[in-house]
Write a protein that holds these residues in place. Structure first.
Motif, PDB file in Angstrom:
ATOM      1  N   LEU A 174       0.828  -1.217   0.000  1.00 24.46           N
ATOM      2  CA  LEU A 174       0.000   0.000   0.000  1.00 24.46           C
ATOM      3  C   LEU A 174       0.860   1.264   0.000  1.00 24.46           C
ATOM      4  O   LEU A 174       0.512   2.245  -0.661  1.00 24.46           O
ATOM      5  N   ASP A 175       1.983   1.238   0.714  1.00 23.45           N
ATOM      6  CA  ASP A 175       2.905   2.387   0.689  1.00 23.45           C
ATOM      7  C   ASP A 175       3.344   2.675  -0.746  1.00 23.45           C
ATOM      8  O   ASP A 175       3.329   3.824  -1.205  1.00 23.45           O
ATOM      9  N   VAL A 176       3.756   1.631  -1.449  1.00 23.75           N
ATOM     10  CA  VAL A 176       4.261   1.776  -2.816  1.00 23.75           C
ATOM     11  C   VAL A 176       3.159   2.303  -3.735  1.00 23.75           C
ATOM     12  O   VAL A 176       3.378   3.227  -4.534  1.00 23.75           O
ATOM     13  N   ALA A 177       1.951   1.739  -3.604  1.00 25.97           N
ATOM     14  CA  ALA A 177       0.816   2.199  -4.424  1.00 25.97           C
ATOM     15  C   ALA A 177       0.528   3.673  -4.154  1.00 25.97           C
ATOM     16  O   ALA A 177       0.299   4.462  -5.085  1.00 25.97           O
ATOM     17  N   ARG A 178       0.563   4.047  -2.869  1.00 27.27           N
ATOM     18  CA  ARG A 178       0.243   5.436  -2.490  1.00 27.27           C
ATOM     19  C   ARG A 178       1.289   6.403  -3.051  1.00 27.27           C
ATOM     20  O   ARG A 178       0.954   7.468  -3.569  1.00 27.27           O
ATOM     21  N   ILE A 179       2.562   6.025  -2.978  1.00 24.54           N
ATOM     22  CA  ILE A 179       3.620   6.898  -3.512  1.00 24.54           C
ATOM     23  C   ILE A 179       3.480   7.020  -5.029  1.00 24.54           C
ATOM     24  O   ILE A 179       3.630   8.110  -5.602  1.00 24.54           O
ATOM     25  N   LEU A 180       3.137   5.921  -5.719  1.00 29.15           N
ATOM     26  CA  LEU A 180       2.974   5.960  -7.181  1.00 29.15           C
ATOM     27  C   LEU A 180       1.825   6.878  -7.604  1.00 29.15           C
ATOM     28  O   LEU A 180       1.875   7.475  -8.677  1.00 29.15           O
ATOM     29  N   LEU A 181       0.774   6.959  -6.761  1.00 27.82           N
ATOM     30  CA  LEU A 181      -0.434   7.691  -7.167  1.00 27.82           C
ATOM     31  C   LEU A 181      -0.625   9.024  -6.443  1.00 27.82           C
ATOM     32  O   LEU A 181      -1.558   9.757  -6.752  1.00 27.82           O
ATOM     33  N   SER A 182       0.236   9.343  -5.495  1.00 22.52           N
ATOM     34  CA  SER A 182       0.057  10.585  -4.725  1.00 22.52           C
ATOM     35  C   SER A 182       0.259  11.824  -5.590  1.00 22.52           C
ATOM     36  O   SER A 182       1.169  11.855  -6.426  1.00 22.52           O
ATOM     37  N   PRO A 183      -0.551  12.854  -5.357  1.00 23.20           N
ATOM     38  CA  PRO A 183      -0.314  14.135  -6.041  1.00 23.20           C
ATOM     39  C   PRO A 183       1.061  14.681  -5.649  1.00 23.20           C
ATOM     40  O   PRO A 183       1.469  14.578  -4.486  1.00 23.20           O
ATOM     41  N   LEU A 184       1.749  15.248  -6.616  1.00 25.45           N
ATOM     42  CA  LEU A 184       3.116  15.737  -6.366  1.00 25.45           C
ATOM     43  C   LEU A 184       3.172  16.790  -5.277  1.00 25.45           C
ATOM     44  O   LEU A 184       4.133  16.853  -4.507  1.00 25.45           O
ATOM     45  N   HIS A 185       2.128  17.638  -5.170  1.00 25.42           N
ATOM     46  CA  HIS A 185       2.190  18.712  -4.172  1.00 25.42           C
ATOM     47  C   HIS A 185       2.250  18.138  -2.754  1.00 25.42           C
ATOM     48  O   HIS A 185       2.783  18.773  -1.849  1.00 25.42           O
ATOM     49  N   LEU A 186       1.712  16.917  -2.555  1.00 26.87           N
ATOM     50  CA  LEU A 186       1.804  16.282  -1.232  1.00 26.87           C
ATOM     51  C   LEU A 186       3.209  15.716  -1.005  1.00 26.87           C
ATOM     52  O   LEU A 186       3.770  15.840   0.087  1.00 26.87           O
ATOM     53  N   LEU A 187       3.782  15.091  -2.031  1.00 28.20           N
ATOM     54  CA  LEU A 187       5.111  14.479  -1.880  1.00 28.20           C
ATOM     55  C   LEU A 187       6.205  15.534  -1.718  1.00 28.20           C
ATOM     56  O   LEU A 187       7.202  15.296  -1.039  1.00 28.20           O
ATOM     57  N   ARG A 188       6.004  16.708  -2.342  1.00 28.47           N
ATOM     58  CA  ARG A 188       7.037  17.754  -2.275  1.00 28.47           C
ATOM     59  C   ARG A 188       7.308  18.221  -0.853  1.00 28.47           C
ATOM     60  O   ARG A 188       8.366  18.776  -0.575  1.00 28.47           O
ATOM     61  N   LYS A 189       6.330  18.034   0.039  1.00 28.82           N
ATOM     62  CA  LYS A 189       6.499  18.503   1.426  1.00 28.82           C
ATOM     63  C   LYS A 189       7.150  17.445   2.316  1.00 28.82           C
ATOM     64  O   LYS A 189       7.283  17.638   3.521  1.00 28.82           O
ATOM     65  N   THR A 190       7.511  16.287   1.743  1.00 34.79           N
ATOM     66  CA  THR A 190       8.071  15.185   2.539  1.00 34.79           C
ATOM     67  C   THR A 190       9.579  15.101   2.340  1.00 34.79           C
ATOM     68  O   THR A 190      10.166  15.865   1.573  1.00 34.79           O
TER      69      THR A 190
END
Length: 482
Positions: A174-190
């Motif tokens: 599920l972690d991998v699926a979530r990272i593949l599909l997450s909007p970039l604006h959410l990942l940019r803050k991590t």
């Protein structure tokens, strides 16, 4: 604090008042298992000294390299580990590979007790044709790539296809699926690495299937991770209601976590866009979501299918299965029917695996663990193990904490009753330092790590992130003046 299984810590006042040499304990591995083992020994023995060895320059193991970038709260344990490492009776030696730079036999000469807490550095293989085609990766390597694990920094996964297939129904899947599909604006803050963020920005993946051999009642992921996936902005869940027929009755007497998890899957499967108890806008957004993900059950991978040139993955042939037995012990048995699922990216998330460290250490290759009793390595007095290498790669950080306290308790008991002879002093790092020096190995101290940490945080701040991880060990060493 009582250890796992209610074992009560023992008192060690006699060490403080008598001239007996301080027990010297060595811990191999600086992930949660290593740090929790060290923490418990230091807390419940006022004289013990603990040295922690780590093969990478940087500490914290899977807290740094396994926990998803969008789960920063899980990384808060690093604060407690930092307190342990700063204790005057604890020392950290990074950039030291036990089994190569120094042997377990040499550590046993230098310390009264040696605890192996080095985790599971490998992954289980599928063992099917086509597994080595381009486009097929282990979830472990993929997680290491986006989390900055040095050995995976050059993975360069091909994200040019629309459909990805993840084999496995655990939290890592599920972690991998979530990272593949997450909007970039959410990942940019991590604290996701710069390189993987750039690759995900160009990703064409818009559909992710998570496939398991067994049914909905056997999934290994937990409700928190499932809920995050269901609520992921811009992605809609696609669950087949037929997969959940009759399950309401089957879970009546199930344990509460399993019951709630299954109810959430059923609710998600049966909801049509517009039925959700959400705002109208949110419903419309989910119905029109550009990305989707789904769970597929009772399918066992038989072969990764190659493209016509024989080089890349183009899909997976699945054997359909039926379940024999029920609950967690249910077995998936092939029915004879097969189906093909098209995809250009295959991620295998069927579990991590420990490796043997040193020929001097017993190892059960079937189970992938060091044979032990309460952390005491079978047949080798003074040698212990904790964490995944002790019990197998299962559970969350709290599971590892209790497991490590249990091993630490065994060390404390063996010190108390004299199984570990501390009448003869041991040199500890003094002896190891000269061995490492003769082999051209220079360890990284905890204060060295704190310089690397400060540099990562400073770089992150400039990019609006909690940190920008340095992924090249050579760059880490240059930073501390090597």
């Amino acid at each position: 604090m009582a250890g796992a299984g209610g074992r009560t810590p023992l008192g060690f006042k006699r060490w403080l008042s008598s001239p007996v040499p301080a027990p010297r304990v060595c811990v191999v591995g600086s992930g949660p298992a290593g740090f929790y083992t060290a923490q418990h020994i230091l807390k419940h023995h006022g004289g013990a000294r603990v040295d922690i060895y780590e093969k990478l320059p940087v500490p914290f193991g899977l807290v740094r390299f396994g926990v998803a970038p969008d789960h920063p709260e899980v990384k808060n344990v690093i604060n407690a580990f930092t307190q342990t490492a700063r204790s005057e009776r604890c020392a950290y030696y990074g950039n030291v590979t036990v089994g190569k730079d120094v042997t377990v036999a040499e550590l046993r000469q230098a310390y009264h007790a040696v605890v192996l807490s080095y985790g599971a550095e490998d992954n289980r293989v599928l063992g099917i044709p086509g597994e080595n085609l381009s486009g097929v990766y282990s979830a472990r390597a993929f997680v290491g790539w986006y989390n900055g694990l040095p050995e995976n920094r050059d993975l360069k996964p091909d994200l040019s296809c629309e459909t990805a297939l993840i084999l496995g129904h655990g939290n890592v899947a599920l972690d991998v699926a979530r990272i593949l599909l997450s909007p970039l604006h959410l990942l940019r803050k991590t604290d996701i690495t710069d390189g993987s963020l750039a690759a995900l920005a160009c990703s064409k993946v818009k559909r992710v299937w998570l496939v398991g051999r067994r049914g909905p009642l056997q999934v290994a992921f937990t409700i928190k991770e499932l809920r995050e996936m269901i609520n992921l902005p811009g992605a809609r869940p696609v669950l087949n209601p037929a997969d959940f027929t009759g399950l309401e009755n089957a879970i009546k007497d199930a344990p509460r976590p399993r019951k709630r998890l299954t109810e959430l899957m059923i609710k998600t499967a049966l909801e049509k866009p517009g039925e959700k108890t959400m705002e109208v806008q949110a419903v419309a957004a989910q119905a029109a979501a550009p990305r989707e993900w789904g769970l597929k059950f009772q399918r066992s991978p038989q072969e990764v299918l190659p493209t016509t040139d024989g080089r890349r993955a183009r899909g997976v042939r699945m054997a359909l299965t039926r379940l024999e037995g029920s609950g967690d012990s249910a077995k998936a048995v092939p029915t004879g029917d097969v189906e093909e699922l098209e995809c250009g990216l295959v991620l295998s998330s069927i579990g991590y695996r420990s490796r043997p460290l040193d020929p001097a250490v017993p190892f059960d290759t079937q189970r992938g663990v060091i044979p032990n009793s309460s952390g005491r390595v079978e047949g080798v007095p003074g040698l212990y193990c904790s964490g995944w290498v002790k019990r197998g790669p299962t559970g969350v950080i709290i599971t590892t904490m209790n497991d490590s306290f249990d091993t630490a308790q065994s060390v404390l008991e063996d010190l108390q009753v004299g199984v570990l002879d501390v009448s003869a002093s041991r040199e500890g790092f003094g002896a190891v330092e000269s061995i490492l020096g003769s082999r051209g190995v220079r360890p990284v101290s905890f204060s060295d790590w704190e310089k690397i940490d400060a540099a990562e945080v400073a770089r992150g701040k400039a990019a609006g992130k909690p940190r920008e991880k340095i992924v090249d060990p050579q760059e880490m060493l240059q930073l501390i003046g090597r």
